[in-house]
Scaffold this active site. Structure first.
Site, PDB file in Angstrom:
ATOM      1  N   LYS A  56      -2.439   8.963   4.266  1.00  0.00           N
ATOM      2  CA  LYS A  56      -1.089   8.918   4.844  1.00  0.00           C
ATOM      3  C   LYS A  56      -0.395   7.556   4.731  1.00  0.00           C
ATOM      4  CE  LYS A  56      -0.214  12.339   5.519  1.00  0.00           C
ATOM      5  NZ  LYS A  56      -0.139  13.362   4.434  1.00  0.00           N
ATOM      6  N   THR A  59       0.397   7.428  -0.445  1.00  0.00           N
ATOM      7  CA  THR A  59      -0.275   7.671  -1.733  1.00  0.00           C
ATOM      8  C   THR A  59       0.654   8.352  -2.737  1.00  0.00           C
ATOM      9  OG1 THR A  59      -2.032   8.367  -0.215  1.00  0.00           O
ATOM     10  CG2 THR A  59      -2.531   8.440  -2.575  1.00  0.00           C
ATOM     11  N   THR A  60       1.295   9.430  -2.279  1.00  0.00           N
ATOM     12  CA  THR A  60       2.138  10.244  -3.159  1.00  0.00           C
ATOM     13  C   THR A  60       3.331   9.427  -3.649  1.00  0.00           C
ATOM     14  OG1 THR A  60       1.531  11.983  -1.596  1.00  0.00           O
ATOM     15  CG2 THR A  60       3.123  12.565  -3.293  1.00  0.00           C
ATOM     16  N   THR A 116      -7.549   7.613  -4.982  1.00  0.00           N
ATOM     17  CA  THR A 116      -8.697   7.780  -4.092  1.00  0.00           C
ATOM     18  C   THR A 116      -8.342   7.322  -2.681  1.00  0.00           C
ATOM     19  OG1 THR A 116     -11.022   7.252  -3.755  1.00  0.00           O
ATOM     20  CG2 THR A 116      -9.662   5.456  -4.534  1.00  0.00           C
ATOM     21  N   HIS A 117      -9.007   7.965  -1.703  1.00  0.00           N
ATOM     22  CA  HIS A 117      -8.941   7.469  -0.315  1.00  0.00           C
ATOM     23  C   HIS A 117     -10.258   6.779   0.057  1.00  0.00           C
ATOM     24  CE1 HIS A 117      -5.204   9.341   0.626  1.00  0.00           C
ATOM     25  NE2 HIS A 117      -5.640  10.543   0.934  1.00  0.00           N
ATOM     26  N   SER A 147       1.261  10.156  11.202  1.00  0.00           N
ATOM     27  CA  SER A 147       1.408  10.980  10.001  1.00  0.00           C
ATOM     28  C   SER A 147       0.156  11.812   9.770  1.00  0.00           C
ATOM     29  CB  SER A 147       1.669  10.058   8.800  1.00  0.00           C
ATOM     30  OG  SER A 147       1.838  10.810   7.629  1.00  0.00           O
ATOM     31  N   TYR A 202       3.561  -0.507   2.655  1.00  0.00           N
ATOM     32  CA  TYR A 202       4.551   0.567   2.815  1.00  0.00           C
ATOM     33  C   TYR A 202       5.837   0.010   3.440  1.00  0.00           C
ATOM     34  CZ  TYR A 202       6.318   5.122   4.600  1.00  0.00           C
ATOM     35  OH  TYR A 202       7.076   6.232   4.896  1.00  0.00           O
ATOM     36  N   THR A 236      12.242   8.093  -6.653  1.00  0.00           N
ATOM     37  CA  THR A 236      11.112   8.010  -5.734  1.00  0.00           C
ATOM     38  C   THR A 236      11.590   7.775  -4.293  1.00  0.00           C
ATOM     39  OG1 THR A 236      10.824   5.647  -6.205  1.00  0.00           O
ATOM     40  CG2 THR A 236       9.479   7.190  -7.486  1.00  0.00           C
ATOM     41  N   PHE A 238      12.768   8.861  -0.572  1.00  0.00           N
ATOM     42  CA  PHE A 238      12.235   9.914   0.298  1.00  0.00           C
ATOM     43  C   PHE A 238      12.967  11.229   0.051  1.00  0.00           C
ATOM     44  CE2 PHE A 238      12.155  12.336   4.250  1.00  0.00           C
ATOM     45  CZ  PHE A 238      10.792  12.441   4.454  1.00  0.00           C
ATOM     46  N   MET A 241      12.170  12.837  -3.370  1.00  0.00           N
ATOM     47  CA  MET A 241      10.807  13.384  -3.416  1.00  0.00           C
ATOM     48  C   MET A 241      10.655  14.583  -2.493  1.00  0.00           C
ATOM     49  SD  MET A 241       8.325  10.059  -3.940  1.00  0.00           S
ATOM     50  CE  MET A 241       6.870  11.021  -3.575  1.00  0.00           C
TER      51      MET A 241
HETATM   52  N1  LIG Z   1       9.429   8.320  -1.090  1.00  0.00           N
HETATM   53  C1  LIG Z   1       8.907   8.133   0.116  1.00  0.00           C
HETATM   54  N2  LIG Z   1       9.487   7.267   0.985  1.00  0.00           N
HETATM   55  C2  LIG Z   1       8.984   7.063   2.220  1.00  0.00           C
HETATM   56  N3  LIG Z   1       7.880   7.712   2.691  1.00  0.00           N
HETATM   57  C3  LIG Z   1       7.279   8.581   1.863  1.00  0.00           C
HETATM   58  C4  LIG Z   1       7.741   8.829   0.550  1.00  0.00           C
HETATM   59  N4  LIG Z   1       6.927   9.743  -0.027  1.00  0.00           N
HETATM   60  C5  LIG Z   1       6.000  10.060   0.899  1.00  0.00           C
HETATM   61  N5  LIG Z   1       6.203   9.381   2.033  1.00  0.00           N
HETATM   62  C6  LIG Z   1       5.491   9.483   3.304  1.00  0.00           C
HETATM   63  O1  LIG Z   1       4.109   9.151   3.119  1.00  0.00           O
HETATM   64  C7  LIG Z   1       3.317   9.950   4.021  1.00  0.00           C
HETATM   65  C8  LIG Z   1       2.344  10.779   3.219  1.00  0.00           C
HETATM   66  O2  LIG Z   1       1.337   9.898   2.820  1.00  0.00           O
HETATM   67  P1  LIG Z   1       0.337  10.195   1.621  1.00  0.00           P
HETATM   68  O3  LIG Z   1       1.106  10.548   0.407  1.00  0.00           O
HETATM   69  O4  LIG Z   1      -0.565   9.011   1.560  1.00  0.00           O
HETATM   70  O5  LIG Z   1      -0.455  11.467   2.133  1.00  0.00           O
HETATM   71  S1  LIG Z   1      -1.884  11.924   1.612  1.00  0.00           S
HETATM   72  O6  LIG Z   1      -2.881  11.031   2.231  1.00  0.00           O
HETATM   73  O7  LIG Z   1      -1.927  11.844   0.147  1.00  0.00           O
HETATM   74  O8  LIG Z   1      -1.992  13.311   2.116  1.00  0.00           O
HETATM   75  C9  LIG Z   1       4.306  10.810   4.815  1.00  0.00           C
HETATM   76  O9  LIG Z   1       4.657  10.020   5.958  1.00  0.00           O
HETATM   77  P2  LIG Z   1       5.268  10.635   7.313  1.00  0.00           P
HETATM   78  O10 LIG Z   1       6.630  11.139   6.969  1.00  0.00           O
HETATM   79  O11 LIG Z   1       5.317   9.486   8.279  1.00  0.00           O
HETATM   80  O12 LIG Z   1       4.335  11.722   7.755  1.00  0.00           O
HETATM   81  C10 LIG Z   1       5.444  10.913   3.814  1.00  0.00           C
HETATM   82  O13 LIG Z   1       6.673  11.297   4.382  1.00  0.00           O
END
Ligand SMILES: Nc1ncnc2c1ncn2[C@@H]1O[C@H](COP(=O)(O)OS(=O)(=O)O)[C@@H](OP(=O)(O)O)[C@H]1O
Length: 304
Positions: A56, A59-60, A116-117, A147, A202, A236, A238, A241
């Site tokens: 969380k 990563t994505t 990887t985590h 999250s 982040y 990229t 929020f 995406m």
């Molecule tokens: N572009 C962009 N901008 C800002 N925030 C973003 C973005 N993409 C993903 N996110 C936020 O990242 C959180 C998901 O984390 P991960 O991708 O690491 O999740 S995972 O571990 O792979 O399941 C999750 O955070 P929360 O919204 O706080 O739950 C996502 O909303």
């Protein structure tokens, strides 16, 4: 704390331990532990790029940024596959017939972007033997916790998080998949003097995406124009995406990831913890944070 609440928390942790496997004391999914030999013996290539994160942490987001840098900002190429296929998770083993992260990675052409985590001590040694570049994306623990709480609610492969109060204790004590946040971030942070690791926060990425995307670009040895970087920033964001089916995980069926409960792309902000932490929880958290992080040289922002 109320004894009834304490008892509920203890029960929850017991059932968590029963559903998870452990590798060197780190709680990992049972399927990951069963396939541990193939994961630990994974053969990295010298031109792989690895994205490492605590769950969380974004990563994505980072994998989209890295992929679009490699695609020189071509968003159509970026949309060639959902993120979980395009950038395999080497420590993830979904139910058959879906391929594991290791299997997916083995079929990919170079240069591969992998993720990887795993905490650093569990990383397959071939990544270091091949001197692979690692982008570590770090997010403050309070927002990670919130999250992760929602993610454990929607992800049917992970244990149910229970109440927020239970979850707060479980997270702080590392009774969550992939273990303790503190050990994870400190472990990777300390390894920076020995390996090619770029640490990105982040909170910095939210504050100034162009600045941070440029750091990633330079680390990867690329030289893209400001116009291309602006395009990467746009694709990229929020909102972009969240609307993109290749990045919002909407291609994963509801029985695995039930986004009717909470969307994967949930809020994407810094400071959402303030709407979840009680005053008492915040005091407990800050004391623990101080103890665990003292002398680490790591500094996280929990608000902007
Ligand atoms: N572009 C962009 N901008 C800002 N925030 C973003 C973005 N993409 C993903 N996110 C936020 O990242 C959180 C998901 O984390 P991960 O991708 O690491 O999740 S995972 O571990 O792979 O399941 C999750 O955070 P929360 O919204 O706080 O739950 C996502 O909303």
């Amino acid at each position: 704390m109320d004894p009834a609440v304490m008892e509920e928390i203890a029960k929850k942790m017991e059932s968590f331990e029963a559903t998870m496997g452990h590798i060197e004391g780190v709680p990992l999914l049972g399927s990951t532990c069963d396939a541990w030999d193939s994961i630990y013996n994974f053969q990295a290539r010298g031109d792989d790029i690895l994205i490492a994160t605590y769950p969380k942490a974004g990563t994505t987001w980072m994998q989209e940024i890295v992929d679009l840098i490699l695609q020189e900002g071509d968003a159509q190429k970026g949309r060639r596959a959902p993120t979980y296929i395009k950038v395999p998770f080497i420590d993830m083993v979904p139910p058959k017939p879906m391929p594991s992260g290791v299997e997916l990675a083995q079929t990919m052409k170079s240069p591969r972007v992998l993720k990887t985590h795993l905490p650093i001590n569990l990383l397959p040694p071939s990544f270091w033997e091949k001197n692979v570049k690692v982008v570590y994306f770090a997010r403050n623990a309070k927002d990670c916790m919130v999250s992760y709480y929602y993610f454990q609610k929607i992800n049917k492969v992970l244990p149910d998080p229970g109440t927020w109060e239970n979850y707060f204790s479980a997270f702080l004590s590392g009774h969550v998949p992939w273990g303790i946040w503190f050990d994870h971030v400190i472990g990777w942070w300390k390894a920076m003097d020995k390996h090619q690791i770029l640490f990105i926060f982040y909170e910095d990425m939210i504050e100034d995406p162009m600045r941070e995307i440029r750091k990633v670009m330079k680390f990867l040895g690329k030289d893209l124009s400001d116009g291309v970087l602006e395009n990467i920033k746009y694709h990229t964001s929020f909102q972009a995406m969240k609307e993109n089916p290749m990045t919002n995980n909407s291609t994963i069926p509801n029985f695995v990831l039930d986004q009717t409960i909470s969307p994967f792309m949930r809020k994407g902000t810094v400071g959402d913890w303030k709407t979840h932490f009680s005053v008492a929880q915040n005091i407990i958290f800050d004391e623990e944070y101080k103890k665990k992080m003292e002398g680490s040289g790591l500094n996280f922002r929990t608000e902007l």
